[in-house]
Design a protein around this motif. Sequence first.
Motif, PDB file in Angstrom:
ATOM      1  N   ASP A   1       0.834  -1.113  -0.136  1.00 52.57           N
ATOM      2  CA  ASP A   1       0.053  -0.097   0.091  1.00 52.57           C
ATOM      3  C   ASP A   1       0.785   1.347   0.110  1.00 52.57           C
ATOM      4  O   ASP A   1       0.502   2.192  -0.594  1.00 52.57           O
ATOM      5  N   LEU A   2       2.006   1.366   0.912  1.00 51.44           N
ATOM      6  CA  LEU A   2       2.735   2.363   0.608  1.00 51.44           C
ATOM      7  C   LEU A   2       3.441   2.636  -0.562  1.00 51.44           C
ATOM      8  O   LEU A   2       3.465   3.797  -0.910  1.00 51.44           O
ATOM      9  N   LEU A   3       4.226   1.660  -1.204  1.00 48.39           N
ATOM     10  CA  LEU A   3       4.555   1.810  -2.329  1.00 48.39           C
ATOM     11  C   LEU A   3       3.556   2.276  -3.512  1.00 48.39           C
ATOM     12  O   LEU A   3       3.885   3.164  -4.402  1.00 48.39           O
ATOM     13  N   THR A   4       2.378   1.714  -3.562  1.00 46.39           N
ATOM     14  CA  THR A   4       1.189   2.238  -4.238  1.00 46.39           C
ATOM     15  C   THR A   4       0.946   3.664  -4.002  1.00 46.39           C
ATOM     16  O   THR A   4       0.812   4.518  -5.014  1.00 46.39           O
ATOM     17  N   GLU A   5       0.927   4.272  -2.921  1.00 46.88           N
ATOM     18  CA  GLU A   5       0.656   5.493  -2.448  1.00 46.88           C
ATOM     19  C   GLU A   5       1.713   6.217  -3.008  1.00 46.88           C
ATOM     20  O   GLU A   5       1.538   7.408  -3.482  1.00 46.88           O
ATOM     21  N   LEU A   6       3.254   5.898  -2.856  1.00 47.59           N
ATOM     22  CA  LEU A   6       4.273   6.839  -3.373  1.00 47.59           C
ATOM     23  C   LEU A   6       3.967   6.748  -4.752  1.00 47.59           C
ATOM     24  O   LEU A   6       4.481   8.006  -5.358  1.00 47.59           O
ATOM     25  N   LYS A   7       3.839   5.670  -5.432  1.00 46.49           N
ATOM     26  CA  LYS A   7       3.770   5.747  -7.060  1.00 46.49           C
ATOM     27  C   LYS A   7       2.498   6.768  -7.420  1.00 46.49           C
ATOM     28  O   LYS A   7       2.691   7.687  -8.376  1.00 46.49           O
ATOM     29  N   ASN A   8       1.449   6.762  -6.704  1.00 43.13           N
ATOM     30  CA  ASN A   8       0.172   7.735  -7.120  1.00 43.13           C
ATOM     31  C   ASN A   8       0.969   9.097  -6.616  1.00 43.13           C
ATOM     32  O   ASN A   8       0.380  10.067  -7.516  1.00 43.13           O
ATOM     33  N   GLU A   9       1.441   9.375  -5.770  1.00 40.43           N
ATOM     34  CA  GLU A   9       1.880  10.705  -5.218  1.00 40.43           C
ATOM     35  C   GLU A   9       3.034  11.189  -6.069  1.00 40.43           C
ATOM     36  O   GLU A   9       2.917  12.340  -6.525  1.00 40.43           O
ATOM     37  N   GLY A  10       3.960  10.269  -6.697  1.00 36.04           N
ATOM     38  CA  GLY A  10       4.916  10.709  -7.813  1.00 36.04           C
ATOM     39  C   GLY A  10       4.253  11.257  -8.994  1.00 36.04           C
ATOM     40  O   GLY A  10       4.553  12.039  -9.793  1.00 36.04           O
ATOM     41  N   SER A  11       3.126  10.173  -9.434  1.00 27.50           N
ATOM     42  CA  SER A  11       2.304  10.583 -10.610  1.00 27.50           C
ATOM     43  C   SER A  11       1.746  11.937 -10.488  1.00 27.50           C
ATOM     44  O   SER A  11       1.685  12.789 -11.471  1.00 27.50           O
ATOM     45  N   ASN A  12       1.005  12.088  -9.180  1.00 26.30           N
ATOM     46  CA  ASN A  12       0.381  13.672  -9.054  1.00 26.30           C
ATOM     47  C   ASN A  12       1.368  14.513  -9.218  1.00 26.30           C
ATOM     48  O   ASN A  12       1.170  15.803  -9.825  1.00 26.30           O
ATOM     49  N   LEU A  13       2.736  14.530  -8.479  1.00 21.70           N
ATOM     50  CA  LEU A  13       3.683  15.524  -8.366  1.00 21.70           C
ATOM     51  C   LEU A  13       4.255  15.835 -10.205  1.00 21.70           C
ATOM     52  O   LEU A  13       4.379  16.868 -10.325  1.00 21.70           O
ATOM     53  N   LYS A  14       4.299  14.764 -10.971  1.00 19.22           N
ATOM     54  CA  LYS A  14       4.867  15.054 -12.293  1.00 19.22           C
ATOM     55  C   LYS A  14       3.726  15.687 -13.126  1.00 19.22           C
ATOM     56  O   LYS A  14       4.113  16.472 -13.726  1.00 19.22           O
ATOM     57  N   GLU A  15       2.286  15.387 -12.800  1.00 19.73           N
ATOM     58  CA  GLU A  15       1.169  16.151 -13.489  1.00 19.73           C
ATOM     59  C   GLU A  15       1.319  17.494 -13.184  1.00 19.73           C
ATOM     60  O   GLU A  15       0.967  18.301 -13.949  1.00 19.73           O
ATOM     61  N   GLN A  16       1.461  17.833 -11.587  1.00 18.94           N
ATOM     62  CA  GLN A  16       1.679  19.205 -11.174  1.00 18.94           C
ATOM     63  C   GLN A  16       2.667  20.016 -11.840  1.00 18.94           C
ATOM     64  O   GLN A  16       2.285  21.348 -12.162  1.00 18.94           O
ATOM     65  N   ILE A  17       3.850  19.378 -11.781  1.00 18.35           N
ATOM     66  CA  ILE A  17       5.038  20.109 -12.405  1.00 18.35           C
ATOM     67  C   ILE A  17       4.633  20.364 -14.094  1.00 18.35           C
ATOM     68  O   ILE A  17       5.172  21.436 -14.610  1.00 18.35           O
ATOM     69  N   THR A  18       4.114  19.505 -14.573  1.00 17.51           N
ATOM     70  CA  THR A  18       3.759  19.500 -16.187  1.00 17.51           C
ATOM     71  C   THR A  18       2.804  20.754 -16.354  1.00 17.51           C
ATOM     72  O   THR A  18       3.078  21.446 -17.130  1.00 17.51           O
ATOM     73  N   ASN A  19       1.693  20.775 -15.573  1.00 17.08           N
ATOM     74  CA  ASN A  19       0.708  21.775 -15.535  1.00 17.08           C
ATOM     75  C   ASN A  19       1.426  23.105 -15.327  1.00 17.08           C
ATOM     76  O   ASN A  19       1.054  24.341 -15.871  1.00 17.08           O
TER      77      ASN A  19
END
Length: 118
Positions: free
Chosen positions: A46-64
């Motif tokens: 669960d922790l790894l999945t959460e980290l992956k999701n947060e990383g994806s969200n961060l990448k999307e925020q940086i792109t935006n």
Amino acid sequence: MSRSKSFLLGMVVGGAISGVVTLLSTPSSGKELRNRLNENYKKINDLLTELKNEGSNLKEQITNCAKESIHVVKEVSSDLNQSILAWKKEIEPHKQEIKRELHEIEEKIKELENSLKQ
């Protein structure tokens, strides 16, 4: 990117080490131990999945953010160019007046030099 890989590798290795230490140091039954191992595995997963999701969200925020900043920079550049053009138009009459006055001063200096030579 290597920092996040190192972090994830550290999490996995740390989880494995904690699992082995738990196996070796616990006075529990095998069934109880397996249940705890499964729970710990689920927590780590669960922790790894959460980290992956947060990383994806961060990448999307940086792109935006990058896309928005490009738009803002273009607007500011356009506004700045318009301001410079307006300023140039505004000073043009003054520039011409200064040139005319300098020419008159030069003429007066020449007249003065001629009158002093005579």
